[in-house]
Design an enzyme around this catalytic site. Sequence first.
Site, PDB file in Angstrom:
ATOM      1  CG  ASN A  14       0.480  -7.711   1.977  1.00 32.15           C
ATOM      2  OD1 ASN A  14      -0.489  -7.017   2.420  1.00 32.15           O
ATOM      3  ND2 ASN A  14       1.820  -7.263   2.314  1.00 32.15           N
ATOM      4  CE  LYS A  55       2.666  -4.468   0.146  1.00 35.33           C
ATOM      5  NZ  LYS A  55       4.098  -4.153  -0.257  1.00 35.33           N
ATOM      6  CG  HIS A 108       4.855  -6.773   5.195  1.00 35.72           C
ATOM      7  ND1 HIS A 108       5.351  -5.348   4.729  1.00 35.72           N
ATOM      8  CD2 HIS A 108       4.526  -7.426   4.039  1.00 35.72           C
ATOM      9  CE1 HIS A 108       5.626  -5.283   3.476  1.00 35.72           C
ATOM     10  NE2 HIS A 108       5.116  -6.529   2.909  1.00 35.72           N
ATOM     11  N   GLY A 151       8.187  -4.038  -4.027  1.00 33.74           N
ATOM     12  CA  GLY A 151       7.533  -2.900  -4.466  1.00 33.74           C
ATOM     13  C   GLY A 151       8.393  -2.272  -5.367  1.00 33.74           C
TER      14      GLY A 151
END
Length: 244
Positions: A4, A6, A90, A168
Amino acid sequence: MAGNWKMFKTIAETTQFIVDFLPLVAGVTHADIVIAPPFTAVADAARKTAGSSVAVAAQDLHWEKQGAFTGEVSAAMLAEAGARYVIIGHSERRHIFGETDDQVFQKTRAALGAGLTPIVCVGELLAEREAGATNQVLARQFGGSVGGLTLQEFTAIIIAYEPVWAIGTGKVATPEIAAEAHRFIRSEASAKFGKDTANALRILYGGSVKPDNVRGLMAQPEIDGTLVGGASLDAKSFAAIVNF
Ligand code: PGA
């Protein structure tokens, strides 16, 4: 094994990634490989990965087929651009943009209607885990979204368990913590859709997956794959995860 990206990578950066990445995963048959670039790079990524072992996902979609929804993109538009998967719900969509379980449900149905494979994300906040409410949150997210699908629809989805405190942050869930949550999600699926369907369901773990922790996670039979953010931006790093 899904990456992913982002809001990272231009079209040029996406192209460079694919040039670097494809040779590193050329022989892979043990896993489905997915990259999710931003909308603007989906079509190029699909063209450049055509005929390879890598498929392309979008990171979101709107549930209506078309209409006056400024800034939104439909499932059919993504499919036409070459996406085969789409990430839905998400935690950044839920917590930054206020997305609800019902919207996740509608988006999932729209994706399925256009032949896309939804990767539906669930996961608890740190405060919810510390309050002992993890299973309650997962049950609510599951029941309020994919729990409303038909059996046939449900067999076509992938679920990603992404504890928000691990995204993250560099704080990966231990393989045991992740597996426990996966077991709970699978038991919810079993209660609603039956044991065989639940056993066949693919549940990915996401949250600070890196080349050096992926093996421990994948050693858990409950963990069927990973959804990788930061470590999927670099071709070598994501290839090391795919080839764990
Ligand atoms: P991360 O992100 O791997 O950078 O923690 C995971 C995700 O948000 O899907």
